[in-house]
Every structure is written in structure tokens, then in C-alpha cells.
Design a protein around this motif. Structure first.
Motif, short mmCIF file in Angstrom:
data_model
loop_
_atom_site.label_atom_id
_atom_site.label_comp_id
_atom_site.label_asym_id
_atom_site.label_seq_id
_atom_site.Cartn_x
_atom_site.Cartn_y
_atom_site.Cartn_z
N TYR A 1 31.65 46.06 24.21
CA TYR A 1 32.70 45.35 23.47
C TYR A 1 32.19 43.97 23.06
CZ TYR A 1 35.39 49.05 25.65
OH TYR A 1 35.83 50.28 26.06
N THR A 2 32.65 43.51 21.90
CA THR A 2 32.12 42.25 21.35
C THR A 2 33.11 41.10 21.43
OG1 THR A 2 32.93 42.66 19.10
CG2 THR A 2 30.80 43.63 19.70
N TRP A 3 34.34 41.37 21.84
CA TRP A 3 35.36 40.31 21.90
C TRP A 3 36.27 40.54 23.08
CZ3 TRP A 3 40.73 40.60 21.71
CH2 TRP A 3 41.40 39.37 21.59
N THR A 4 36.70 39.46 23.72
CA THR A 4 37.69 39.54 24.78
C THR A 4 38.67 38.39 24.64
OG1 THR A 4 38.05 39.47 27.18
CG2 THR A 4 36.17 38.25 26.35
N SER A 5 39.91 38.67 25.01
CA SER A 5 40.96 37.65 24.91
C SER A 5 40.84 36.60 26.01
CB SER A 5 42.34 38.31 24.99
OG SER A 5 42.49 38.98 26.24
N LYS A 6 40.07 36.89 27.06
CA LYS A 6 39.84 35.98 28.19
C LYS A 6 41.14 35.55 28.87
CE LYS A 6 35.22 34.34 27.29
NZ LYS A 6 34.27 33.24 27.44
N ARG A 7 42.09 36.46 28.87
CA ARG A 7 43.34 36.20 29.59
C ARG A 7 43.19 36.68 31.04
NH1 ARG A 7 47.39 38.92 25.11
NH2 ARG A 7 47.00 37.45 23.39
N GLU A 8 44.29 36.68 31.76
CA GLU A 8 44.28 37.24 33.11
C GLU A 8 43.89 38.72 33.02
OE1 GLU A 8 44.68 35.60 35.88
OE2 GLU A 8 45.03 33.71 34.80
N VAL A 9 43.28 39.22 34.07
CA VAL A 9 42.74 40.58 34.05
C VAL A 9 43.80 41.60 33.66
CG1 VAL A 9 41.70 42.39 35.46
CG2 VAL A 9 40.99 40.01 35.76
N GLU A 10 45.04 41.43 34.14
CA GLU A 10 46.10 42.41 33.88
C GLU A 10 46.46 42.50 32.39
OE1 GLU A 10 46.25 39.99 36.05
OE2 GLU A 10 46.12 41.04 37.98
N THR A 11 46.29 41.41 31.65
CA THR A 11 46.67 41.39 30.23
C THR A 11 45.48 41.20 29.30
OG1 THR A 11 47.10 39.00 30.36
CG2 THR A 11 48.96 40.50 30.77
#
Length: 237
Positions: A106-116
Motif C-alpha cells: 500500500y502506498t498511502w495510510t491515514s495514520k489514524r488510530e489502528v481501529e480506524t
């Protein structure tokens, strides 16, 4: 090494044509930054379709802000199937396909809490068949994102460029008793990658097999043809 010939600017892309001095070829590179809005991305897809009509060797890379398959995204809020279909239809119309990739999935992550948290493949490198023929050893590595929410894409092309001789098919190869088995075995060799890459790799395998067949059974053919031509010239004189 390269000279910029022209530049085309759109609100979601920059398209540049270069003259590659080593190969004396004109190559086209398009840098993408797709909109977050699906309706606005329709303008990007139309622009790519227009560019596809004017290019030969073409590579396109960047953040498309859409996945090409639901499996390219993990997390809540699934992507719109309508927007995915629109993206894939653009790639089909423009004769583009993913280059072989290594590294992060994967090339992008929202970097939120793991659950979301959301992971998506929003960034990619695509090419048309002309690019694959001219630069077959092009590879893409998806690097770790570091502090960014996007992963860098490293595109590598064969360093020592060589101009290849034109491949010509000779009907006399079919006279070989094991011609069919040689072609079948070469075609059936396992290949991993996208559909376009698999087709290109299989044709390349068959080409190498036929070259070996030629060296084995027809190595003196060019000399024989030359002698016959010389004999014909003598007769004509």
C-alpha cells in the motif's frame, strides 16, 4: 541526456515530452496528482485519453487518489465501485497498465488510530506497450513512507541502454520437427505480473526460444542467401 520538447499542464497533471538522446527517441512522462473528488477526476481521465492519442513511449506516475480494485484498500469507508470502474475504463481506453512493483503493498495510510486507519494503493506507475518494448527493464519499488502519509515510488530503468535489432520471423523455422514444442514450452513458462506484463514477457520468451532455434538449425542461412544473391547477380550480368 534529455531535452524537453513540450509541456502540457492540467489542474491534475503535468505532461512532458522529452528527447532521449541515447536512443534518439521521444518519450512522454505524465505526473499525476488526482483530485479527492470523483467528479473532478473525470476531467483527469478525459485528459489522459486525449494524451494517449498523441504519444508513443509513455510512462505515467503519481497519486491518482483512487484504487483500481477494492482489494487495494483496507479499513472503513469502502471506495466507490463507480469511481473504480471509471478509473479502470480510462486505463483500458488509454492502453495503460501497471508496471511490475516491489516493496510495500500500500502506498498511502491515514495514520489514524489502528481501529480506524485506512491503507490504500493510491500511487502507481503505469506505462503503455510502446514503453515496455523500448524499455523492458523498467521496475518500480514502493519505499517505506517514513514521516509522510505517502510512500515514495522509485522508478529504475536499465542503465546501459542498447538499441535492439529488429526481430524478424522466418517461415523456415516451422520446418523444424520440434518447432511446435519449442514455442509451446516457451509460452507456458510461468510469469508473474499484470496482464500486459505477462503478455510482453511471454512474447519475449518465445523470441529467445526462436533465436536459439535459428542458431541451431539455420546458423548458415544468411551466408547461403548471400551466395545465392551473388550468383543471381552474376547470371543477370
Amino acid at each position: 541526456m534529455v531535452t524537453v520538447l513540450s509541456t502540457r499542464v492540467h489542474d491534475q497533471l503535468i505532461h512532458v515530452k522529452f528527447l532521449h538522446h541515447v536512443s534518439d527517441k521521444i518519450v512522454s512522462v505524465t505526473f499525476i496528482y488526482g483530485s479527492n473528488d470523483g467528479a473532478e477526476r473525470e476531467g483527469l481521465w478525459d485528459e489522459l485519453r486525449q494524451i494517449a492519442l498523441t504519444v508513443d513511449e509513455w510512462i505515467i506516475l503519481g497519486d491518482f487518489n483512487i484504487v483500481s480494485d477494492v482489494e487495494e484498500r483496507i479499513g472503513p469507508n469502502p471506495p466507490s465501485l463507480t469511481e473504480i470502474l471509471a478509473f479502470n475504463q480510462c486505463l483500458l481506453d488509454s492502453n495503460l497498465d501497471d508496471l511490475q512493483c516491489f516493496g510495500c503493498e500500500y502506498t498511502w495510510t491515514s495514520k489514524r488510530e489502528v481501529e480506524t486507519r485506512i491503507w490504500s494503493k493510491l500511487d502507481r506507475v503505469l506505462a503503455n506497450p510502446f514503453w515496455l518494448i523500448q524499455y523492458p527493464n523498467t521496475h518500480v519499488t514502493i519505499l517505506p513512507p517514513g514521516i509522510s502519509d505517502h510512500s515514495p515510488l522509485l522508478v529504475q530503468i536499465q542503465k546501459n541502454f542498447q538499441i535492439r535489432k529488429t526481430f524478424s520471423y522466418l517461415n523456415c523455422w516451422e520446418d523444424s520437427q520440434d518447432y511446435d514444442s519449442i514455442v509451446s514450452q516457451a509460452w507456458d513458462l510461468p510469469v508473474k505480473g499484470s496482464a500486459m506484463y505477462k503478455l510482453f514477457a511471454k512474447l519475449k520468451n518465445v523470441r529467445h526460444a526462436l533465436i536459439k532455434l535459428h542458431k541451431r538449425d539455420c546458423s548458415g542461412l544468411s551466408g547461403q542467401i548471400k551466395q545465392l544473391k551473388n550468383g543471381l547477380e552474376i547470371c543477370q550480368q
